[in-house]
Design an enzyme around this catalytic site. Structure first.
Site, mmCIF file in Angstrom:
data_model
loop_
_atom_site.group_PDB
_atom_site.id
_atom_site.type_symbol
_atom_site.label_atom_id
_atom_site.label_comp_id
_atom_site.label_asym_id
_atom_site.label_seq_id
_atom_site.Cartn_x
_atom_site.Cartn_y
_atom_site.Cartn_z
ATOM 1 N N TYR A 78 -9.898 5.428 3.173
ATOM 2 C CA TYR A 78 -10.892 6.064 3.637
ATOM 3 C C TYR A 78 -10.849 7.443 4.175
ATOM 4 O O TYR A 78 -11.638 8.304 4.839
ATOM 5 C CB TYR A 78 -11.490 5.334 4.833
ATOM 6 C CG TYR A 78 -12.058 3.830 4.514
ATOM 7 C CD1 TYR A 78 -13.333 3.535 3.913
ATOM 8 C CD2 TYR A 78 -11.214 2.898 4.493
ATOM 9 C CE1 TYR A 78 -13.935 2.149 3.591
ATOM 10 C CE2 TYR A 78 -11.301 1.618 4.068
ATOM 11 C CZ TYR A 78 -12.693 1.415 3.961
ATOM 12 O OH TYR A 78 -13.138 -0.114 3.444
ATOM 13 N N ASN A 109 0.998 -1.388 0.248
ATOM 14 C CA ASN A 109 -0.110 -0.106 0.039
ATOM 15 C C ASN A 109 0.764 1.157 0.133
ATOM 16 O O ASN A 109 1.597 1.587 0.910
ATOM 17 C CB ASN A 109 -1.125 -0.131 1.321
ATOM 18 C CG ASN A 109 -1.887 1.233 1.292
ATOM 19 O OD1 ASN A 109 -1.527 2.290 0.861
ATOM 20 N ND2 ASN A 109 -2.988 0.851 1.755
ATOM 21 N N ASP A 131 -0.991 -3.621 9.973
ATOM 22 C CA ASP A 131 -2.270 -4.053 9.834
ATOM 23 C C ASP A 131 -3.157 -2.957 9.967
ATOM 24 O O ASP A 131 -3.037 -2.647 11.246
ATOM 25 C CB ASP A 131 -2.570 -5.546 9.944
ATOM 26 C CG ASP A 131 -3.856 -6.073 9.485
ATOM 27 O OD1 ASP A 131 -3.821 -6.203 8.187
ATOM 28 O OD2 ASP A 131 -4.815 -6.385 9.982
HETATM 29 P P1 ITT Z 1 -0.795 -4.363 2.808
HETATM 30 O O1 ITT Z 1 -1.642 -5.575 3.644
HETATM 31 O O2 ITT Z 1 0.098 -4.641 1.829
HETATM 32 O O3 ITT Z 1 -0.134 -3.416 3.877
HETATM 33 P P2 ITT Z 1 -3.394 -3.347 2.533
HETATM 34 O O4 ITT Z 1 -4.140 -2.022 1.905
HETATM 35 O O5 ITT Z 1 -4.131 -4.522 2.130
HETATM 36 O O6 ITT Z 1 -1.899 -3.450 2.244
HETATM 37 P P3 ITT Z 1 -4.355 -3.914 5.356
HETATM 38 O O7 ITT Z 1 -4.811 -5.159 4.906
HETATM 39 O O8 ITT Z 1 -3.766 -3.212 6.491
HETATM 40 O O9 ITT Z 1 -3.505 -3.164 4.192
HETATM 41 O O10 ITT Z 1 -5.798 -3.036 4.829
HETATM 42 C C1 ITT Z 1 -6.158 -1.769 5.690
HETATM 43 C C2 ITT Z 1 -7.159 -1.113 4.826
HETATM 44 O O11 ITT Z 1 -7.980 -0.174 5.826
HETATM 45 C C3 ITT Z 1 -6.552 -0.136 3.786
HETATM 46 O O12 ITT Z 1 -6.394 -0.917 2.340
HETATM 47 C C4 ITT Z 1 -7.260 1.238 3.778
HETATM 48 O O13 ITT Z 1 -8.628 0.769 2.910
HETATM 49 C C5 ITT Z 1 -7.608 1.133 5.190
HETATM 50 N N1 ITT Z 1 -7.025 2.117 5.908
HETATM 51 C C6 ITT Z 1 -5.916 1.823 6.930
HETATM 52 N N2 ITT Z 1 -5.258 2.770 7.293
HETATM 53 C C7 ITT Z 1 -5.843 3.967 6.579
HETATM 54 C C8 ITT Z 1 -5.575 5.168 6.622
HETATM 55 O O14 ITT Z 1 -4.739 5.810 7.513
HETATM 56 N N3 ITT Z 1 -6.227 5.992 5.843
HETATM 57 C C9 ITT Z 1 -7.526 5.612 5.262
HETATM 58 N N4 ITT Z 1 -7.644 4.197 4.953
HETATM 59 C C10 ITT Z 1 -6.921 3.279 5.834
#
Ligand code: ITT
Length: 211
Positions: free
Chosen positions: A158, A14, A74
């Site tokens: 978000y 991400n 996460d």
């Molecule tokens: P990695 O697993 O490769 O790190 P990912 O995007 O799939 O990437 P997650 O499984 O932790 O990561 O998913 C968390 C989701 O929550 C992320 O994709 C966003 O949609 C949301 N999210 C997390 N932190 C956020 C933030 O600071 N601002 C906005 N949305 C966020």
């Protein structure tokens, strides 16, 4: 400097997270490596039952593939009106784009009154060594409310609909410095930074941290 900690892999695909992690840790005397520095690695199944489990399984999987210390994040958004959803499934909630997920979340809140839009972001950051031993886990949380409509292009995910407590604008609209100081990730990374500095100062060894 502790010879075991010269490189740290930021184990996330991400790019929004990468930017925030670099901003928090980029000045440490460490080489921050990215997944794109390696040949493609299949992402692990995020089948844990907590942010902690998922952060550890991601960090361990990428450390195993690269032989490098790894940091994984996460995180998720928990909305009170939706009994904590999307939570652990925030990345897999509708989709495939961030704006699809934002639209789905807003559509689920059409019946929610103004006082029922409370939410919180949660972030857990795990650090493992090159043998995938867990050395540190840090959690941060950030409370706020879900806006009626998206606003702003800052941040990711978000952010355009999350208004942090104490502010009148979304993370998408606020200067990035605000998010870098107050967010769930900022708090988890501040604790992670303190841990890494203990290592780099030679005040802590891997066996002490892992025990
Ligand atoms: P990695 O697993 O490769 O790190 P990912 O995007 O799939 O990437 P997650 O499984 O932790 O990561 O998913 C968390 C989701 O929550 C992320 O994709 C966003 O949609 C949301 N999210 C997390 N932190 C956020 C933030 O600071 N601002 C906005 N949305 C966020």
């Amino acid at each position: 400097m502790n010879k075991q900690l010269q490189e740290l892999l930021i184990a996330t695909s991400n790019q929004g997270k990468v930017t925030e992690i670099k901003s928090a840790l980029g000045d440490l005397p460490l080489e921050l490596r990215l997944l794109q520095n390696y040949s493609p690695i299949a992402p692990p199944d995020e089948n844990g039952t907590s942010y902690e489990e998922n952060a550890i399984l991601k960090a361990a999987a990428y450390a195993g593939h690269t032989g490098c210390w790894a940091l994984a994040d996460d995180s998720g958004l928990e909305v009170e009106y939706l009994q904590g959803a999307p939570g652990l499934k925030s990345a897999r909630f509708g989709g495939p784009s961030d704006s699809d997920r934002v639209d789905l979340l807003l559509s689920k809140l059409t019946e929610a009154g103004a006082h029922q839009r409370e939410a919180r972001f949660v972030c857990v950051v795990a650090i493992v060594d090159s043998e995938a031993t867990v050395l540190n886990i840090a959690r941060g949380e950030c409370t706020g409310t879900i806006a009626q409509a998206p606003a702003g292009n800052g941040g990711f995910g978000y952010d355009p609909i999350f208004i942090p407590q104490g502010y009148a604008s979304s993370f998408g609209e606020l200067p990035i410095e605000v998010k870098d100081r107050t967010s769930h990730r900022a708090l988890a990374l501040a604790a992670t930074r303190a841990f890494l500095m203990s290592f780099l100062d030679g005040n802590l060894t891997a066996s002490e941290a892992g025990s």
